[in-house]
Design a protein around this motif. Sequence first.
Motif, PDB file in Angstrom:
ATOM      1  N   LEU A  79       0.961  -1.037  -0.138  1.00  0.00           N
ATOM      2  CA  LEU A  79      -0.169  -0.268   0.486  1.00  0.00           C
ATOM      3  C   LEU A  79       0.600   1.730  -0.598  1.00  0.00           C
ATOM      4  N   THR A  80       1.056   2.700  -0.365  1.00  0.00           N
ATOM      5  CA  THR A  80       0.760   3.649  -0.540  1.00  0.00           C
ATOM      6  C   THR A  80       0.476   5.218   0.470  1.00  0.00           C
ATOM      7  N   ILE A  81       0.860   5.681   0.873  1.00  0.00           N
ATOM      8  CA  ILE A  81       0.959   6.357   2.102  1.00  0.00           C
ATOM      9  C   ILE A  81       1.594   7.502   1.722  1.00  0.00           C
ATOM     10  N   ILE A  82       1.006   8.252   2.388  1.00  0.00           N
ATOM     11  CA  ILE A  82       1.100   9.948   1.884  1.00  0.00           C
ATOM     12  C   ILE A  82       0.899  10.257   3.416  1.00  0.00           C
ATOM     13  N   LEU A  83       1.481  11.274   4.109  1.00  0.00           N
ATOM     14  CA  LEU A  83       2.612  11.484   4.892  1.00  0.00           C
ATOM     15  C   LEU A  83       2.870  12.916   5.410  1.00  0.00           C
ATOM     16  N   PRO A  84       2.011  13.546   5.504  1.00  0.00           N
ATOM     17  CA  PRO A  84       2.400  15.240   5.741  1.00  0.00           C
ATOM     18  C   PRO A  84       3.270  15.416   7.039  1.00  0.00           C
ATOM     19  N   ASP A  85       4.358  16.590   6.713  1.00  0.00           N
ATOM     20  CA  ASP A  85       5.122  16.446   8.001  1.00  0.00           C
ATOM     21  C   ASP A  85       3.846  17.679   9.246  1.00  0.00           C
ATOM     22  N   ASP A  86       4.786  17.274   9.878  1.00  0.00           N
ATOM     23  CA  ASP A  86       3.979  18.139  11.302  1.00  0.00           C
ATOM     24  C   ASP A  86       5.567  18.346  12.413  1.00  0.00           C
ATOM     25  N   ALA A  87       5.785  19.851  12.949  1.00  0.00           N
ATOM     26  CA  ALA A  87       6.638  20.490  13.547  1.00  0.00           C
ATOM     27  C   ALA A  87       6.806  18.625  14.766  1.00  0.00           C
ATOM     28  N   SER A  88       5.679  18.900  14.910  1.00  0.00           N
ATOM     29  CA  SER A  88       5.924  17.195  16.718  1.00  0.00           C
ATOM     30  C   SER A  88       6.526  16.181  15.968  1.00  0.00           C
TER      31      SER A  88
END
Length: 256
Positions: free
Chosen positions: A19-28
């Motif tokens: 499966l493919t996942i897009i995971l945006p960054d977060d400062a935390s």
Amino acid sequence: MALIYLNYRTKVLGMHQNLTIILPDDASYFDPNQKARPLKTLMLLHGLSSDETTYLRYTSIERYANQYQLAIIMPRADHSGYANMVYGHSYFDYIIEVWNYAHQILPLSLKREDNFIAGHSMGGYGTLRFALKKGSLFGKACPMSAVFDAQQLINIDWHDFSGEAITGENTNITGTDLDLYHLLNEAKRLDKEIPELLIMCGEEDELYLDNQRMIRYLDQLGIKYQFESDTGSHDYAYWDKAIARVIEWCCTDKEA
């Protein structure tokens, strides 16, 4: 932003699956002194001739997801119709397993209002079916260019596709668990909680009349939905525009 090509051994299918996942960054995520901020999530279901990579290849979905800080999960479901096949694998159960697995290992919100489901064509059919059968998981559902007449999907003449693999020898699915109109009737009768619906279809799409029949039926049942149409055919030129709108709609809260 992280782009994750994930392969794990699924218990439902009994084999390794991509499966493919897009995971945006977060400062935390870069501060070990903070708890990771949970993201809103869209489960995105591909069509009959696509797979878990095609939205990355043919649309700008990474840009759209990053703009709205939305995680995207894109599983592979073969020619299953997102069903538990009679002669094949249990892809309906597998999609739910993917949802659970991803929410266990990634910083994703478990709140219903932060989880969405969308898909095109066969994936649009799957989207509405999951919305009606597993509505407690998803706050919003967005079928794009969907096959709402499931019999049309089962009977389709397509490369190496077998409706019997899904249904068994009796391919008449009217009134069964595969029939979206039947599931709508059941949802209405049982007063089930149905996700907010955004239905989209291109006006030049061969499935446009199928979509028109569905929204008329939703009107008859008194089920709320939003329908949006625009110029476009059954192709990624349209789905690029549609998925951008889906992401915007899912991530924009209602006005007070």
